[in-house]
Motif scaffolding. Structure first.
Motif, PDB file in Angstrom:
ATOM      1  N   ASN B 909      45.749  56.958  95.357  1.00 39.72           N
ATOM      2  CA  ASN B 909      45.849  55.628  94.735  1.00 39.72           C
ATOM      3  C   ASN B 909      45.345  55.620  93.300  1.00 39.72           C
ATOM      4  O   ASN B 909      45.383  54.608  92.636  1.00 39.72           O
ATOM      5  CB  ASN B 909      45.137  54.567  95.567  1.00 39.72           C
ATOM      6  CG  ASN B 909      43.751  55.013  95.953  1.00 39.72           C
ATOM      7  OD1 ASN B 909      43.286  56.060  95.491  1.00 39.72           O
ATOM      8  ND2 ASN B 909      43.076  54.248  96.773  1.00 39.72           N
ATOM      9  N   ASN B 932      60.672  56.161  97.168  1.00 36.98           N
ATOM     10  CA  ASN B 932      59.842  55.485  98.155  1.00 36.98           C
ATOM     11  C   ASN B 932      60.339  55.895  99.546  1.00 36.98           C
ATOM     12  O   ASN B 932      61.128  55.189 100.166  1.00 36.98           O
ATOM     13  CB  ASN B 932      59.961  53.974  97.961  1.00 36.98           C
ATOM     14  CG  ASN B 932      59.201  53.231  99.019  1.00 36.98           C
ATOM     15  OD1 ASN B 932      58.363  53.809  99.712  1.00 36.98           O
ATOM     16  ND2 ASN B 932      59.515  51.958  99.167  1.00 36.98           N
ATOM     17  N   SER B 962      52.769  56.592  98.746  1.00 29.69           N
ATOM     18  CA  SER B 962      53.738  55.677  98.149  1.00 29.69           C
ATOM     19  C   SER B 962      54.554  56.420  97.092  1.00 29.69           C
ATOM     20  O   SER B 962      54.237  57.545  96.732  1.00 29.69           O
ATOM     21  CB  SER B 962      53.018  54.508  97.494  1.00 29.69           C
ATOM     22  OG  SER B 962      52.446  54.961  96.279  1.00 29.69           O
ATOM     23  N   ARG B 963      55.562  55.730  96.596  1.00 33.16           N
ATOM     24  CA  ARG B 963      56.449  56.309  95.588  1.00 33.16           C
ATOM     25  C   ARG B 963      55.667  56.631  94.315  1.00 33.16           C
ATOM     26  O   ARG B 963      54.759  55.919  93.926  1.00 33.16           O
ATOM     27  CB  ARG B 963      57.545  55.295  95.275  1.00 33.16           C
ATOM     28  CG  ARG B 963      58.358  55.621  94.062  1.00 33.16           C
ATOM     29  CD  ARG B 963      59.214  54.439  93.667  1.00 33.16           C
ATOM     30  NE  ARG B 963      59.348  54.387  92.210  1.00 33.16           N
ATOM     31  CZ  ARG B 963      59.821  53.352  91.563  1.00 33.16           C
ATOM     32  NH1 ARG B 963      60.172  52.270  92.210  1.00 33.16           N
ATOM     33  NH2 ARG B 963      59.910  53.377  90.253  1.00 33.16           N
TER      34      ARG B 963
END
Lengths: 169, 1056, 459
Positions: B909, B932, B962-963
C-alpha cells in the motif's frame, strides 16, 4: 525625449556636468553606461541570491538528516543510515537541486518586489514610445535648484527629440 | 411553595389562540396522509416548469453521484455462538486422504474459519507427498460449475425423486452395472456388494499390463511397489517415475533418499525414453529411443545381464548406453532396479525377467498387496459392446469420466446415449454426466467421509473439512439408498470397521477419534508373501518385442505434471503452472526434435510474437491440428502429445477455466457455438491393438499446415549461456574427491574473487593470485545482519530438485498469486512468485568457440541453442532477499525495505508502481500488477478472486494485491509472524522447523529447507555452511539470504 | 559603446532601426493569424487530443495496455521521458551558457529556444507521471507530512533525485524565460490598440516601464540566473542518467553516463531548435534576425556534441570488452548483434555518422540540409534511449528471464500525442508571444547590425 541611446548618454552627461540631477531614465532596452552618469548604484540582488541558495542548502541537508536518519532510520539495501556524513553521497544531488531552486526563485521574487513589477501593476512609463525606440529623461525642478526655464534651456542644448513639461501637483 | 413556572411551546400557547387549541396534542399539526396529499386535486393545477425539472435533475444527478462515492458496504455475519474448534484468525489442520484414481496421498487440510484453503502432505503419519495436482485440488471444491443438486434428464430435481426413480429401475429386471475407477474403499466395496450391482473398474490411465505380468510371472495380481530408496542403479525405460508415472507421489521422496552426496549415497539413473520427461531430465544418463525401440532396449538389457533371449537390433549409441546401463546394474546386483512405463504385457514380462535376474525382486521391487490400478480396459470394451447390444439395463457411473478418457470413448458415448437407465454421480455435468439420464452428484473429497486401503497394513481415512456446499451425496450412500438400504454413509462407514457401531458411540470411541486424528486405522499385517519368478512366456515376449516395427514417425502420449489425466482441466492454478520442461502454460502441443522441426520448415523458436507452427497429425483414420513445440531431447522421428487436455469439447459446463478466453473475458467459440476447450483430447489415440491400452503409436503421419498458433511460455531462453555463477554443477566423482574441502575452496564451487592491487597471497609480488572474495568489497559500512536477531534464509539443493513444480502451486495458493491467463503469460506477464528455471545444456561454449576460431558473437549465438539430448538443470528461483538489495535502494517512496530479520519486504500500500525495482533486480523475480486482476473483465473466467465462490480459497492472511503495485516472494512472512507469535505465547525462542514456507513444505524431495540462519542449531544454517552452498550471481555482491547447493550428477567425470 | 570587428558577419541583416525590430516582432501578433498557422495548429491539436485519449485509456485500464512485461519494465515511457528532457536542454543552455560567454548570436534564438525547453520539459514530465502504476498517489514522492508521521521518502533513490531535478529545472527555466519576457510584453502592451489585448498584455507585463534602475537589476538577474542555470542544465541530465548509472544492470551500470547524456541532450536539443526555428523563420518572416550565420553556429554545436556522443558509444564498447565482465560484454555484444541490433544501427547512423556531414561548409550553411539532418538526429537520439533501456534489460543477468518487448498502439499513441501537444503549445507561443528577445536585440543592433557595420566601414 531622445531617439538614440548614444545621444541620450551624451545629453545626460552634459546635463550632469551642469550639476543638473536626472530623476529617471526610461528606455526600451538597457542602455549600457547610463547608470554611473545618472548615479544609479549597482544592485545587491546577487548577494541576495547567494543567501537564498545557502538557506536552500541548509534546509535540504537538515530535512534529509531528519527524514532518513533521525526520525525513522530504515535499512534500505543495507546502506548505512547512522549519520549524515555516511549518507552524504546519496544526498548531494537533492541538496544541489534544492539550493538552486531556492536561490533562483528567491532572487526572482525579490527582483519583482523591489521593482514593484507585479501582476496587475499599472504601466508607469510617461510615454508608450519608450518601450519601442525612444528614450526619456525625467528631470524635475524640485530636485534642482533651477527654475523651469533654466532647465529647459539647459536641456534644449542637447540633441533633443522632443520635450514635454508637466507640473506636479 | 409550589412551583409556578410554566413553559410554553410558543406564543400561540401563551395567548391560547384558536389555532393552537385545534392542534393541541396532535403530533403533526398538518393531519394529512401521503395518499391524501397525492389525491389532492389541487396538485393537478400545479405544474413543474422546464427549469424546475432541470434543477431537480441536476440535484438528483449530483445526489446520485455523491451517493456513489461511498465505499461499498460489505456485509459480514458474526459468530453469534462460536464453534468451539474455530477461532477466527487461527487455522485448523485435519488429517485426510486424497485419492482420484491415480494419485493417492495422505494430507493435512488447512482450514480457516471453516474453509479448506490449503492441502499439504501429512508427513507425520502419512504416505506420499502432495504433487502439484493434489495441492491445487482444493480449488475444485469451490468451482462454481459443480452441480448444486441432483438432476433428471438435465432438469434440476430433488433426491427423493431421484431415489424413487433409480430404485425402481434397480428393482427391475436385467443386467445392472456399476462402472468406476479403481475403488480402494472397503466400505464402498461393501456397499457395492450389497447393492447387487455388477462392478466394473477401469482406470483413465491403464496399468493393466503390470498386474497381468505380475500374475503371469509371480502369480500375484499386484501392482509392483518400487523401493527407489534401496536402488543404487535405476534403469527406466519410458517410466516417468518423477513425473506422472503410477504412484509418483511416493517415488520422488524415495529417489531423493538415494541422492545424498554428503552421505556418499548416490544412485545412478539411466533413462531410455522418447519424450523429454522429468525423470529423463533428472537422470544421470539419458538415451533417446523410439517407442518401438523401447522393447528392444529391454531385451538387450536382459541379454546383457542373463544371456536369456537375444538382443534385437538397436542404434549404436542406444547399444552403447544399454551396455553401460547393464554394467551399472551388474555392479548394483540386487540393488538394481529396472522399470518400464509402457503398459504392454511383453515389455513388463521382460522387465520382470530382468529384475528377477538381478535379484531385485524382494529387494528393490515388491509384489505385495498394493491395491492401486485394478482397472481393466478389456472389460470396459466388453461392457461397451454389451451396451450396444442392449444387454445392459442399468448403468451407474461413479468417480470416472469414460466419455472423455475411455480408449473407445466415442463408441461408449453412443451406446450410453442409447441406454434408457443411466446414472452418473460426477460432481460436474461433465462429458459423461451430460448424456446420462440421471445425475446424482457426489461430494467433493473435502466434503465427504471415506476409507481407503492402499496397502495391507493401514486403512486411510478421508474426513470432511467443510459441510457440503451443494445438495450432493456420496455416491456409495446413493447406492445404499437405491438398493433399499436406508443408512447414512457415515454410520455405514463406521460399522464397516466396528460391526457393533451405534450412533451413541459417534464421538465417544477413543480409538476412532485417534484414527481420525492420525488419518488412518492400523490393521494387523499378513506377512507379504515371498514371490518367485516363473518366467513362462519371457522368450515369447522377447521375440515379440524384437519383432516390433515402427513407421517413419512414432508417437508417445504422456501426462503433464500439471494436468494429469485431465481431472483438473478446470483448475486455473494448474493450467497456469508451466510444464516443468517446455514451460508452456494453458495448452497441449506436439513436442518435436529440433532436427525434425527444421526439416519440416517449422518455427524453431516460440517467442512472444513468434507463434508455433501448426501441424496435422494423423493416427489411424483420425487427424487433428496441433501446434509444434521444438523440444530438446525429443527423439528424432518421434512426437509427443500430452493427455488430459480438450475437456468439455461439446461445451459441457465443467468450469470456466477449462475453456479459452478471448481478449475481453468472452469465451472463444467454435463453429457450432460451443466454447473452445484448452488444448485437444488425444485419449482416442491411445493404442488399442493389444489387450491393454498402451500410450504409444508406432506409425503416425505429421504434415505442416502452414498455420500458426500462439503458445504461452514463461521461459523462452533455453540455455544458461555458460553463466556458471548462476548454475554450478559437478560430477559425483569430482565431488567425492573434494568432499572435505573448505567452503569456497572446492574446484566445483570456488568463491568468486576479484583481483586487488595488494599482496594478498604474500608471495612478495602483486599478481593474479592477489584476489579477495566479493564479500571483502563494501562501499559502505553496512547494517549488521549476522547474529542479530533472526535472519530468515533458505537453501535449495539443485541435486534433488526434480522440477516437479509442487512448490510452485503451493506458493501460489498460499500467497493468493493472481492467475492471469494465457494471453498475459504469452506477453511475459505471469505473476509467479516462485518459478523453476529450466536450463538445457548447450553443445557450444566460448571455450569451444576459441578452439574452433569462431567469433565471440557467433559463439554466443550458438550457445543459445540447446544440444539435441541435453543435460537439464531445474533451478527454483524466487526473491533472494538480498541484504544489499538493489531493488530497495531505487524505490523513491521506500515501499520496499529490509526488515531486521533479513527479509526484503514489500509494502504494497506504499507502492506507487514505478517498476524501477523490477528493472534493477538481477534475478527478475519482481512481478507487477499490470491490471486490476481481481476486477478487470479480461480475467473474469479464471482469476479465483473474481469468482464469488472460488474467492473462498484465498488465504485470509495474505492481501490480494491491487492494480499498479509490485509484488514478489515474501518468504511467507505471514507464516513467520504466526510462528513467532506461537513461540512468544509459549515463551520460547522460535524452535527450528516450526516456521516453514509453503514451497519448502511442499517439496517432495526436501530440496528446499528454510529457517533462521542466525540460529546456530538450525538445519538450514548447517546446510548453508556446507561446501556445496553458493549464492547465485555472487559477484554482483547483493548478498542474498538464499543459498543454492551445487548440483551433483552421478556421471563419469569425462562426461560431466 | 562597444564595437565589433567588421569582418564578423552581421547578426541582423537589412537596414534595421530600433522601430523596425519592434514592428517585425510585434506586427504578427497584432495582425490576424496566417492560414498556414491555422492548418498546422488544427493538425497538431487533433494529434494532441488523440494522445490525451490514449493517456486516459491507459490510466483507466492499467499499465498493461502498454507492451511492458516482467523483464522489460520500462520501454517507450522512459525512452520518451529522457528524449523530451534531452530536447529541453537546448533552451536554457543557449540562454544561460551563451549569455555567460557573451555570445550575441544567442539573442535571436534564445526566446523561442527557451519556450521549446519549457514545453519539452512539460512533455517529459508527463511520462514519469503516467508510467506509475498508481498515478493517483504520485504525490507520495514528495516528502510531505502524513498521518503516519514517520513515513518519508527515500533520498537514496535516483528517481527521487529526478523529482527534484526536473521540478527545479522546469520552474527555474520558466522564471528565467518570463523575466526576459516582461519588458517585451511591455513593448507589446504599448503597441496594442484593442482594449482586451492591451489589458491582457498589461497584466503579463507586470507594469514594466523600463526605468534605468530596473534595467540595471534586470541585467544582474539575468546574469545570476544564467550563472545558476548553467550548472543546473548539466546537473539535470546527469541525474537523469543516474537512474541508469546507479543500477546493477549491465549496460546501465556505466560511469560514463552523466557527460554522455548531457552532450546527447544538447545534441538533440539543438537539433530540435533547428527544426523549429527553420519553420518559424519562414512562417514569420524573421529571415533578417535568424539567418544562415545562426544556423551555422548551431550546426557547429551539433558537430561537437554529436562527436562527443559518438566517442561515448565507442568508449562504452571498448570498456565492456576491456572490463572482462561476461555480463557487461554480452550486454554490448547483444546490443549490436542481438534481436534489437536494428535499433542500435539506426542510432549509430543517425547520431554518429549524419552530424559529421556538417564538416562541409556547404551542408552546414544549407538550410534544407540542416532541417533534414536535425530531424534525423532527433530520431537517432530517440533510438539511443530505446537502445540503452530496452536492449539492456531484455537480456540481463538471468537468462531464464530473457524476454522481448513489443510496443502496443497505446505506446505509440501516447508518444505521438505528446508531439501533438508540444507543437500545439509551440504554435500558440509563436502566435501570441514575442518570438524574439526584441529589446535585447536592440542592444546589439549597433554592434552587429548590418547597416551599422556598413557605416563603420565608411569611416
Amino acid at each position: 525625449m531622445y531617439d538614440d541611446d548614444d545621444t541620450l548618454k551624451t545629453a545626460a552627461s552634459a546635463l550632469v556636468a551642469k550639476g543638473i540631477r536626472v530623476k529617471e531614465v526610461y528606455s526600451p532596452f538597457p542602455v549600457h553606461g547610463i547608470d554611473p552618469i545618472i548615479g544609479v548604484k549597482r544592485t545587491r540582488l546577487g548577494i541576495a541570491a547567494f543567501m537564498y541558495a545557502m538557506t536552500g542548502t541548509t534546509l535540504a541537508l537538515l530535512g534529509m538528516w531528519y527524514f532518513m536518519i533521525s526520525d525513522w532510520p530504515m535499512n534500505i539495501g543495507g546502506k548505512p543510515s547512522f549519520s549524515l556524513i555516511e549518507n552524504l553521497p546519496a544526498f548531494i544531488p537533492v541538496t544541489f537541486e534544492f539550493s538552486v531552486l531556492c536561490g533562483a526563485h528567491g532572487m526572482a521574487i525579490t527582483y519583482l518586489l523591489r521593482n514593484g513589477t507585479l501582476p496587475g501593476m499599472p504601466a508607469s512609463n510617461p510615454d508608450p514610445r519608450t518601450t519601442d525606440d525612444k528614450f526619456v529623461m525625467e528631470i524635475t525642478t524640485e530636485q534642482n535648484g533651477l527654475s523651469a526655464d533654466e532647465l529647459e534651456a539647459a536641456i534644449k542644448e542637447t540633441e533633443l527629440f522632443e520635450l514635454s513639461t508637466k507640473d506636479y501637483k | 411553595m409550589a412551583n409556578t413556572k410554566r413553559y410554553w411551546s410558543g406564543l400561540d400557547e401563551l395567548r391560547e389562540t384558536e389555532a393552537f387549541k385545534t392542534i393541541q396534542g396532535k403530533e403533526f399539526p398538518e393531519a394529512q396522509s401521503v395518499d391524501e396529499f397525492l389525491t389532492d386535486e389541487r396538485l393537478e393545477s400545479t405544474h413543474t416548469g422546464r427549469r424546475d425539472f432541470l434543477k431537480f435533475m441536476g440535484f438528483g444527478l449530483t445526489a446520485a453521484t455523491l451517493a456513489a462515492c461511498e465505499t461499498p458496504v460489505i456485509k459480514s455475519i458474526p459468530y453469534t455462538n462460536k464453534p468451539e474448534e474455530v477461532t477466527p484468525g487461527v487455522a485448523n489442520h485435519y488429517a485426510s486422504t486424497y485419492y482420484d484414481g491415480h494419485d493417492f496421498v495422505n494430507v493435512l487440510v488447512k482450514t480457516r474459519e471453516g474453509r479448506p484453503i490449503f492441502v499439504k502432505s501429512n508427513t507425520e503419519t502419512g504416505y506420499g507427498r502432495v504433487n502439484a495436482r493434489v495441492n491445487a485440488s482444493v480449488l475444485s471444491l469451490y468451482d462454481e460449475a459443480r452441480l448444486d443438486g441432483p438432476r433428471i434428464g438435465g432438469e434440476p430435481s430433488d433426491w427423493a425423486k431421484v431415489d424413487s426413480v433409480v430404485s425402481n429401475v434397480m428393482q427391475g429386471e436385467g443386467r445392472k452395472v456399476l462402472l468406476t475407477n479403481t475403488v480402494l474403499s472397503p466400505s464402498a466395496l461393501r456397499s457395492i456388494k450389497q447393492s447387487g450391482l455388477e462392478h466394473i473398474q477401469y482406470d483413465a490411465i491403464d496399468y493393466g499390463a503390470f498386474r497381468a505380468s505380475a500374475e503371469a510371472d509371480f502369480g500375484v495380481n499386484s501392482f509392483p511397489s518400487y523401493r527407489l530408496e534401496e536402488a543404487e542403479t535405476v534403469v527406466t525405460i519410458g517410466a516417468d517415475f518423477l513425473g506422472s508415472f503410477a504412484d509418483n507421489v511416493i517415488y520422488g521422496e524415495r529417489w531423493a533418499a538415494m541422492r545424498k552426496p554428503e552421505a556418499g549415497k548416490m544412485s545412478r539413473v539411466h533413462a531410455f525414453e522418447t519424450n523429454m520427461s522429468l525423470t529423463g531430465s533428472n537422470a544421470d544418463y539419458r538415451t533417446m529411443v523410439k517407442p518401438s525401440e523401447q522393447g528392444r532396449v529391454a531385451t538387450a538389457l536382459l541379454a546383457q545381464l542373463s544371456g536369456q533371449g537375444s538382443a534385437g537390433q538397436l542404434s549404436d549409441e542406444a547399444t552403447k548406453a544399454v551396455v553401460a546401463a547393464a554394467k551399472d546394474l551388474k555392479r548394483a546386483g540386487s540393488k538394481g532396479l529396472v522399470m518400464a512405463g509402457s503398459n504392454d504385457l511383453a515389455m513388463q514380462q521382460v522387465v520382470n525377467a530382468i529384475n528377477a535376474a538381478l535379484g531385485a525382486v524382494g529387494s528393490t521391487v515388491f509384489y505385495d498387496t498394493m491395491t492401486l490400478f485394478q482397472g481393466s480396459s478389456a472389460s470396459l470394451k466388453q461392457l461397451t459392446t454389451d451396451m450396444k447390444a442392449g444387454a445392459v439395463e442399468v448403468l451407474v457411473i461413479a468417480d470416472c469420466n469414460p466419455v472423455y478418457d475411455a480408449p473407445n470413448a466415442s463408441a461408449f458415448a453412443e451406446a450410453l446415449e442409447a441406454m434408457k437407465h443411466t446414472v452418473c454421480t460426477s460432481m460436474f455435468a461433465d462429458e459423461t454426466a451430460a448424456i446420462c439420464k440421471v445425475n446424482a452428484p457426489t461430494h467433493h473429497w473435502l466434503e465427504s467421509w471415506n476409507d481407503l486401503q492402499i496397502e495391507g497394513d493401514r486403512i486411510d481415512l478421508v474426513q470432511p473439512t467443510i459441510s457440503p456446499l451443494h445438495s450432493t451425496r456420496m455416491w456409495a450412500e446413493s447406492l445404499l439408498r437405491w438398493s433399499g438400504k436406508n443408512q447414512d454413509w457415515y454410520t455405514y462407514l463406521r460399522s464397516t470397521h466396528a460391526s457393533d457401531y451405534t450412533s451413541d458411540a459417534m464421538y465417544t470411541n477413543a480409538d476412532w477419534n485417534k484414527a481420525v486424528h492420525n488419518g488412518f486405522i492400523g490393521v494387523e499385517v499378513e506377512p507379504s508373501q515371498q514371490v518367485s519368478f516363473t518366467g513362462v512366456g519371457t522368450a515369447q515376449a522377447v521375440s515379440e518385442l524384437n519383432g516390433r516395427k515402427g513407421g517413419a514417425v512414432e508417437m508417445a502420449l504422456y501426462q503433464k505434471t500439471t494436468m494429469g489425466a485431465g481431472q483438473h482441466a478446470a483448475n486455473p492454478m494448474l493450467q497456469e503452472t508451466p510444464d516443468p520442461l517446455t514451460k508452456v502454460t494453458w495448452d497441449n502441443y506436439v513436442t518435436m526434435a529440433h532436427s525434425d522441426v527444421d526439416a519440416m520448415g517449422l518455427n524453431g523458436f516460440i517467442g512472444q510474437e513468434k507463434p508455433a507452427s501448426l501441424v496435422k497429425v494423423t493416427v489411424g483414420g483420425s487427424s487433428m491440428e496441433l501446434p509444434v513445440f521444438p523440444m530438446p531431447g525429443q527423439t528424432p522421428g518421434t512426437i509427443g502429445i500430452a493427455l488430459g487436455y480438450g475437456r468439455g469439447a461439446n461445451g459441457e459446463n465443467i468450469g470456466k477455466a477449462a475453456f479459452q478466453t478471448g481478449e475481453n473475458g468472452s469465451f472463444e467459440t467454435n463453429t457450432d457455438g460451443n466454447p473452445v476447450p484448452v488444448g485437444q483430447n488425444v485419449f482416442p489415440w491411445a493404442n488399442e491393438s493389444g489387450t491393454f491400452t498402451d500410450y504409444a503409436q508406432y506409425d503416425v503421419t505429421v504434415e505442416a499446415t502452414g498455420g500458426t498458433y500462439p503458445l504461452a511460455c514463461t521461459q523462452i531462453q533455453n540455455t544458461f549461456m555458460g553463466r556458471e555463477s548462476i548454475v554450478k554443477e559437478t560430477d559425483f566423482t569430482s565431488y567425492f574427491a573434494e568432499r572435505g574441502a573448505e567452503k569456497g575452496k572446492a574446484s566445483w564451487n570456488e568463491l568468486i574473487t576479484l583481483a586487488v592491487h595488494e599482496d594478498v597471497s604474500g608471495d612478495g609480488t602483486i599478481d593474479a593470485q592477489d584476489a579477495k572474495p566479493t564479500s571483502a568489497f563494501d562501499l559502505w559500512h553496512e547494517h549488521p545482519v549476522e547474529e542479530v536477531g533472526h535472519r530468515w534464509g533458505m537453501t535449495i539443493d539443485l541435486t534433488t530438485c526434480t522440477g516437479c513444480s509442487a512448490c510452485v502451486t503451493a506458493c501460489h495458493i498460499e500467497n493468493n498469486v493472481p492467475v492471469v491467463g494465457k494471453d498475459e503469460v504469452r506477453r511475459h506477464r505471469d505473476m509467479h512468485w516462485m518459478r523453476i528455471d529450466r536450463f538445457f545444456a548447450s553443445d557450444y561454449s566460448l571455450e569451444r568457440g576459441e578452439e574452433e576460431g569462431t567469433s565471440v558473437i557467433a559463439s554466443y549465438r550458438k550457445m543459445e541453442d540447446p544440444s539435441a539430448n541435453p543435460q537439464t538443470v531445474h533451478m527454483p528461483m524466487m526473491c533472494q532477499h538480498c541484504n544489499h538489495a538493489p531493488c530497495e535502494t531505487v524505490c523513491p517512496v521506500a515501499a520496499t525495505t529490509h526488515s531486521n530479520e533479513g527479509l526484503n519486504q514489500m509494502t504494497y500500500n506504499r507502492c506507487i508502481g514505478t517498476r524501477y525495482c523490477a528493472n534493477n533486480c538481477p534475478y527478475k523475480v519482481r512481478r507487477f500488477n499490470w491490471f486490476n486482476y481481481p476486477g478487470y473483465k479480461k480475467f473474469a473466467n479464471f482469476n479465483p478472486a473474481q469468482d464469488s465462490l472460488m474467492r473462498m480459497v484465498l488465504n485470509p492472511d495474505v492481501t490480494v494485491r491491487s492494480r499498479g503495485v509490485m509484488e514478489k516472494c515474501s518468504m511467507c512472512v505471514q507464516r513467520i509472524q504466526s510462528g513467532k507469535l506461537d513461540a512468544k505465547k509459549a515463551g520460547t525462542p522460535v524452535p527450528d522447523g516450526s516456521v516453514v514456507t509453503a514451497c519448502a513444505e511442499a517439496c517432495p524431495t526436501h530440496a528446499i529447507s528454510f529457517g533462521d540462519l542466525n540460529d546456530k542449531s538450525a538445519g538450514v544454517r548447517a546446510i548453508s555452511e556446507n561446501n556445496r552452498a553458493y549464492h547465485a550471481l555472487e559477484e554482483i555482491g547483493v548478498k542474498p539470504n538464499i543459498f543454492y547447493m551445487t548440483k551433483v550428477r552421478n556421471v563419469e567425470p569425462n562426461k560431466a | 559603446m562597444q564595437r565589433e570587428a567588421a569582418i564578423r558577419e552581421p547578426l541582423i541583416l537589412g537596414d534595421k532601426s530600433y522601430k523596425d525590430i519592434t514592428d517585425d516582432v510585434v506586427g504578427p501578433i497584432q495582425g490576424s493569424a496566417p492560414i498556414g498557422w491555422k492548418i498546422m495548429i488544427t493538425i497538431s491539436s487533433i494529434i494532441a487530443v488523440y494522445g490525451v485519449g490514449c493517456i486516459l485509456y491507459l490510466l483507466g485500464t492499467g499499465i498493461g495496455v502498454w507492451g511492458l512485461n516482467k523483464t522489460v519494465g520500462w520501454a517507450w515511457d522512459i525512452t520518451n521521458f529522457v528524449w523530451w528532457v534531452g530536447i529541453g536542454h537546448a533552451g536554457t543552455l543557449i540562454s544561460a551558457v551563451l549569455l555567460l560567454f557573451r555570445q550575441k548570436w544567442r539573442m535571436a534564438i534564445n526566446r523561442s529556444a527557451e519556450a521549446m525547453t519549457i514545453f519539452a520539459v512539460i512533455m517529459a514530465a508527463i511520462f514519469p507521471g503516467i508510467h506509475m502504476g498508481r498515478i493517483w498517489v504520485s504525490y507520495w514522492v514528495l516528502p510531505l507530512p502524513n498521518q503516519f508521521g514517520s513515513l518519508w521518502v527515500n533520498f537514496n533513490s535516483p528517481l527521487l533525485w529526478d523529482v527534484f531535478a526536473i521540478s527545479t529545472y522546469f520552474s527555474v527555466s520558466l522564471v528565467f524565460w518570463y523575466i526576459g519576457l516582461i519588458p517585451d510584453f511591455a513593448t507589446i502592451r504599448d503597441r496594442m490598440t484593442k482594449p482586451f489585448a492591451k489589458k491582457a498584455y498589461g497584466l503579463l507585463s507586470f507594469g514594466w516601464s523600463g526605468r534605468a534602475k530596473h534595467w540595471n537589476r534586470f541585467e544582474e538577474v539575468s546574469l545570476v540566473l544564467a550563472g545558476i542555470a548553467t550548472p543546473l542544465v548539466f546537473s539535470v541530465h546527469s541525474i537523469v542518467s543516474m537512474d541508469f548509472a546507479t543500477s546493477v544492470i549491465p549496460g546501465w551500470h556505466t560511469t560514463i553516463f552523466p557527460p554522455y547524456f548531457v552532450s546527447g541532450a544538447v545534441f538533440s536539443g539543438f537539433a530540435m531548435v533547428q527544426t523549429l526555428l527553420l519553420i518559424m523563420r519562414k512562417g514569420m518572416k524573421l529571415e533578417s534576425y535568424i539567418h544562415v550565420k545562426h544556423v551555422e553556429y548551431m550546426n557547429i554545436v551539433i558537430i561537437v556534441t554529436g562527436s562527443i556522443v559518438g566517442v561515448a558509444y565507442l568508449t562504452e564498447l571498448f570498456i565492456s570488452w576491456y572490463s572482462g565482465v561476461e555480463y557487461e560484454s554480452y550486454a554490448f555484444i547483444n546490443r549490436f548483434s542481438g534481436p534489437y541490433s536494428w535499433a542500435y544501427w539506426i542510432m549509430m547512423t543517425c547520431n554518429v555518422i549524419s552530424p559529421q556531414l556538417f564538416w562541409f561548409k556547404k551542408i552546414r550553411r544549407s538550410l534544407v540540409a540542416t532541417f533534414a539532418l536535425s530531424i534525423v538526429v532527433n530520431i537517432g537520439m530517440w533510438f539511443e534511449r530505446y537502445v540503452i533501456i530496452v536492449t539492456s534489460i531484455h537480456r540481463d543477468y538471468d537468462p531464464s528471464s530473457w524476454g522481448e518487448f513489443h510496443p502496443t498502439n497505446i505506446d505509440i499513441g501516447v508518444f505521438v500525442g505528446t508531439l501533438g501537444i508540444f507543437f500545439t503549445l509551440f504554435l500558440g507561443f509563436a502566435r501570441f508571444f514575442p518570438v524574439l528577445a526584441l529589446n535585447e536585440l536592440k542592444t546589439i543592433l549597433k554592434s552587429s547590425g548590418e547597416n551599422y557595420k556598413k557605416a563603420q566601414d565608411n569611416h
